[in-house]
Write a protein that holds these residues in place. Sequence first.
Motif, short mmCIF file in Angstrom:
data_model
loop_
_atom_site.label_atom_id
_atom_site.label_comp_id
_atom_site.label_asym_id
_atom_site.label_seq_id
_atom_site.Cartn_x
_atom_site.Cartn_y
_atom_site.Cartn_z
N ILE A 1 0.87 -1.17 0.00
CA ILE A 1 0.00 0.00 0.00
C ILE A 1 0.90 1.22 0.00
N VAL A 2 0.75 2.05 -1.02
CA VAL A 2 1.58 3.24 -1.14
C VAL A 2 0.88 4.39 -0.42
N ILE A 3 1.67 5.10 0.38
CA ILE A 3 1.18 6.27 1.09
C ILE A 3 2.08 7.43 0.68
N SER A 4 1.46 8.50 0.20
CA SER A 4 2.28 9.61 -0.27
C SER A 4 1.63 10.95 0.06
N GLY A 5 2.47 11.91 0.37
CA GLY A 5 2.00 13.27 0.60
C GLY A 5 1.77 14.00 -0.70
N GLU A 6 2.21 13.40 -1.78
CA GLU A 6 2.06 14.00 -3.09
C GLU A 6 1.05 13.18 -3.87
N GLY A 7 -0.01 13.82 -4.29
CA GLY A 7 -1.05 13.09 -4.99
C GLY A 7 -0.97 13.24 -6.49
N GLU A 8 0.25 13.25 -7.03
CA GLU A 8 0.43 13.37 -8.48
C GLU A 8 -0.16 12.15 -9.17
N MET A 9 -0.97 12.42 -10.18
CA MET A 9 -1.63 11.33 -10.89
C MET A 9 -0.62 10.38 -11.53
N THR A 10 0.51 10.90 -11.99
CA THR A 10 1.52 10.02 -12.59
C THR A 10 2.08 9.05 -11.55
N ASP A 11 2.23 9.51 -10.30
CA ASP A 11 2.71 8.63 -9.24
C ASP A 11 1.69 7.54 -8.93
N VAL A 12 0.42 7.93 -8.88
CA VAL A 12 -0.65 6.97 -8.60
C VAL A 12 -0.67 5.90 -9.68
N VAL A 13 -0.66 6.32 -10.93
CA VAL A 13 -0.71 5.39 -12.06
C VAL A 13 0.51 4.47 -12.04
N GLU A 14 1.68 5.03 -11.83
CA GLU A 14 2.91 4.23 -11.82
C GLU A 14 2.89 3.21 -10.67
N ALA A 15 2.47 3.64 -9.49
CA ALA A 15 2.43 2.73 -8.34
C ALA A 15 1.45 1.58 -8.58
N LEU A 16 0.29 1.89 -9.09
CA LEU A 16 -0.70 0.84 -9.36
C LEU A 16 -0.25 -0.07 -10.49
N ARG A 17 0.41 0.50 -11.49
CA ARG A 17 0.94 -0.31 -12.60
C ARG A 17 2.00 -1.29 -12.10
N LEU A 18 2.77 -0.87 -11.11
CA LEU A 18 3.82 -1.73 -10.56
C LEU A 18 3.30 -2.75 -9.54
N GLY A 19 2.00 -2.70 -9.25
CA GLY A 19 1.43 -3.73 -8.39
C GLY A 19 0.97 -3.29 -7.02
N ALA A 20 0.98 -1.99 -6.74
CA ALA A 20 0.47 -1.54 -5.44
C ALA A 20 -1.00 -1.93 -5.32
N SER A 21 -1.39 -2.39 -4.15
CA SER A 21 -2.79 -2.78 -3.95
C SER A 21 -3.67 -1.58 -3.62
N ASP A 22 -3.06 -0.48 -3.20
CA ASP A 22 -3.81 0.74 -2.91
C ASP A 22 -2.85 1.92 -2.88
N PHE A 23 -3.42 3.12 -2.97
CA PHE A 23 -2.64 4.35 -2.93
C PHE A 23 -3.40 5.33 -2.06
N LEU A 24 -2.81 5.72 -0.93
CA LEU A 24 -3.45 6.65 -0.01
C LEU A 24 -2.65 7.94 0.07
N ILE A 25 -3.37 9.04 0.23
CA ILE A 25 -2.74 10.36 0.29
C ILE A 25 -2.57 10.78 1.76
N LYS A 26 -1.36 11.27 2.09
CA LYS A 26 -1.09 11.84 3.41
C LYS A 26 -1.65 13.25 3.46
#
Length: 182
Positions: free
Chosen positions: A85-110
């Motif tokens: 599960i990726v947790i990031s203070g930066e909600g850049e759409m490119t980061d979200v897409v890249e993380a999910l493409r690499l297999g993250a099961s979820d992406f949460l914003i700090k």
Amino acid sequence: MDYPNSTSLTKVLIIDADAAMREHVADYLKNTGYNTVTASDGEAGLAMIQSESPGCVLCDLNLPKVDGISVLQLISNEDAELPIIVISGEGEMTDVVEALRLGASDFLIKPIVDLEVLEHSIERSLKYLYQKNQLGGLISLGALINLPIFFLALRKNKIPFAAGIVCISLLVVVVVALLKIN
């Protein structure tokens, strides 16, 4: 579907450079029954995956030494089944897409104001993994049960019959899996 509530058995690795955030999340998860281990950078996090064998990883993207995307990529290459599960203070759409493409099961914003959201994400990831493993076992069992009939049909040149056996096996497995999920 019921699945083993493994919170007391599940170790969660928290990789975050922000010490306050890391400890806050670890304390919350400990209070809900999880075992937790923490790392302050990507390099230490990768080492802890080898030494601690966590059942789930929470990973920030902005990490020293080895960044979060690289950590995610390395973990996915080593163990594609490990929920991350990726947790990031930066909600850049490119980061979200890249993380999910690499297999993250979820992406949460700090900041995560309600940590129940994080707990739910962990539970959902673990439940998905459990169901996936159960379905894989059912498919193997279905194939094993019908294997002798399949080969007998092939030996007698009954190709349509053999194909029918395969279809029936798959149908039975899917129906059983659906019944178990519901």
